[in-house]
Design an enzyme around this catalytic site. Sequence first.
Site, short mmCIF file in Angstrom:
data_model
loop_
_atom_site.label_atom_id
_atom_site.label_comp_id
_atom_site.label_asym_id
_atom_site.label_seq_id
_atom_site.Cartn_x
_atom_site.Cartn_y
_atom_site.Cartn_z
CB CYS A 1 24.45 101.99 80.62
SG CYS A 1 23.51 100.65 79.90
NE ARG B 1 28.98 103.56 84.10
CZ ARG B 1 29.02 103.40 85.42
NH1 ARG B 1 30.15 103.57 86.05
NH2 ARG B 1 27.94 103.09 86.09
CD1 TRP C 1 27.69 95.06 79.12
CD2 TRP C 1 25.86 94.83 80.40
NE1 TRP C 1 27.67 93.78 79.61
CE2 TRP C 1 26.57 93.61 80.40
CE3 TRP C 1 24.69 94.91 81.15
CZ2 TRP C 1 26.14 92.49 81.10
CZ3 TRP C 1 24.26 93.80 81.84
CH2 TRP C 1 24.97 92.60 81.82
CG ASN D 1 23.62 102.85 84.30
OD1 ASN D 1 23.48 101.66 84.05
ND2 ASN D 1 24.50 103.30 85.17
N GLY D 2 20.32 101.37 84.04
CA GLY D 2 19.55 100.71 85.10
C GLY D 2 18.46 99.85 84.50
CD GLU E 1 41.47 88.16 89.99
OE1 GLU E 1 40.34 87.73 90.28
OE2 GLU E 1 41.64 89.18 89.31
CE LYS F 1 41.06 89.76 85.82
NZ LYS F 1 40.57 90.07 87.12
CD GLU G 1 37.33 89.41 84.01
OE1 GLU G 1 36.73 90.47 84.03
OE2 GLU G 1 38.37 89.20 84.68
CG HIS H 1 37.77 65.30 96.97
ND1 HIS H 1 37.66 64.13 97.70
CD2 HIS H 1 38.76 66.02 97.56
CE1 HIS H 1 38.53 64.17 98.71
NE2 HIS H 1 39.21 65.30 98.64
CE LYS I 1 37.39 98.58 86.12
NZ LYS I 1 37.91 97.20 86.17
#
Length: 613
Positions: free
Chosen positions: A2, A28, A76, A102-103, A488, A492, A495, A511, A608
């Site tokens: 947010c 955000r 968000w 936001n929260g 990474e 990517k 995502e 394994h 983000k």
Amino acid sequence: MCGIVGAFSRKGAVLDGMLEGLRVLEYRGYDSCGVAVVEGEKVEIRRKVGRLTELEKLLADGALAGARIGVGHTRWATHGAPSDENAHPHSDGSGRLALVHNGIIENFLELRRELQAEGRVFTSETDTEVLSHLVGRELARGLKLVDAVRAALARVHGYYAIAVMSPADGGALVCARQGPPLVVATTADAAYLGSDVLALLPHTRDVVYLEDGDVAELAPGSLVVTNLAGQPLERHARRIDWDAEQASKAGYPHFMLKEIHEQPDVLARTAFDRILSASGDVSFEHGDWSDARLRSFERLQVIACGTALHAGMVAKYLIEQLVRLPVDLDYASEFRYREPVLVPRTLALAVSQSGETADTLAALRLARELGASTASICNVMGSTVVRESDATILTHAGPEIGVASTKAFVAQVVAAFLLAVRLGRARGTIDANGGRALLDELRRLRPRMEALLAPETIERVGAIARGHVDAKGFFFLGRGVNFPIALEGALKLKEISYVHAEGYAAGEMKHGPIALISKGMPIVVVNAPGSVADKVRSNLHEVKARGGHVISIGSDAASHELADESIDVPATIEPLSAVLNVIPLQLFAYHHALARGCDIDKPRNLAKSVTVE
Ligand code: F6R
């Protein structure tokens, strides 16, 4: 998680500026958005599920264009699905206030029941709406907005950055922070607030970062900060060296691509001014990085999340190899709750782009409580992680807007390399010649990164990525310092392209996971000449023997020969190969997502800056 904005202007209208602010904060959260402004004696709210463009359609009638006080929000979702009703701003139905948040309000259910029992009517599923009713109840009792906000917050458990406005007393704008970030600024004729300095940069570069427990009352040219008990607090403005231009796409189709291309400059900004060529050493600006202090540590504990954790993992390989200092590594979210045991003289190192990630921050605080010294690698000056660390290495990546982190990761890895050199010089595992050789090699990365970003390489990576656009799943394999790079690369792709991609330590495949390999499955193998190159090649043989289609990335020519497809990366020393090898993986994910028609800068379900647990 947010983004919030707010503005109060003496002369001009605020709506367009707030929409601009929301546009740069959309990273955000972007499932719904809204604005509220004061119109005469009333508050007018417009909110809409979807992106900002949807809200702009609602505002196209120009009805709110002249307002001088407003708040805005880009969401968000946490409590309640994305919908018009759950979008912020929220009110209490009185038309006397609007609030953005936001929260998370943890005790919202019991507060909601209490307020409903008093006859208050709720119109959304959000936790936020209890805040607007709590503030409304206090306003109805005759309190000023700032006092009403304080009284409301006294009832709340959880964390928040909020902004509230009301037409009362000629107009009032108040914000408060407990957890998520909040930045405020005043100019002669206006006052602004935002979740991130980026929203304020078009107006001013002198900003005040609010701290937890702060309540701020804003008016044109005036900022009064108090604590929850109403006692005045002094907060000083800081000058921000980012500029608004850095937050634009500068002609690139996506922020992610622009940010990938910025990486050679990011390397230079993060490293070059810190290199002390004569002594083969490095100097850092923020905090005590002296020999005496660095010699005093017995262990290093890295804490981070997501991509930043992968950079922290590179740090572990580099520091253990070059400095012989033991390094532990934890997901910040696990560290907080696993009752960790830290040996005396531990240095806890938080790695974070935003410096506001809730889990990283909580883990850093816990490490301090457990007796550790604290340090951070962070991209945002003035962020909470930076303010709460004893010492910081700022990565000078500039604002990162693409939700998938690219340049911030490279900057973190470069900072980790600098830290390894500084630790090695302080603790005597690297001498001046050794330091010079390592740092010279670091400098040489810049033209090599530029070569990797040449149109031919990009086109080749793009062609390979497009060739696998229908693949159901990918493995990314690496060892040593290139194991985190494999992780990474897979992250990517997941995502932004929404395909299953698993990063694995190449030696672990046999394994269990090797059972997943079927004919033609793309297996990206990251390798560089050095201590584990032949081991990786053996693993490459193993997956190929089971029908895997191997895409070899790196500078190991022998791996390329064995592979079905390859991207050659310029050679460097093994510890630095991570910095170069990640670039084709970023480009691979970008082109794969592009071919699948995905929304690259705003992938689904993500935001983000993760300021909730
Ligand atoms: C992935 C990504 C996230 C972040 C993570 C930590 O592309 O960006 O995994 O790395 O949420 O964020 P920061 O670094 O801001 O603490």
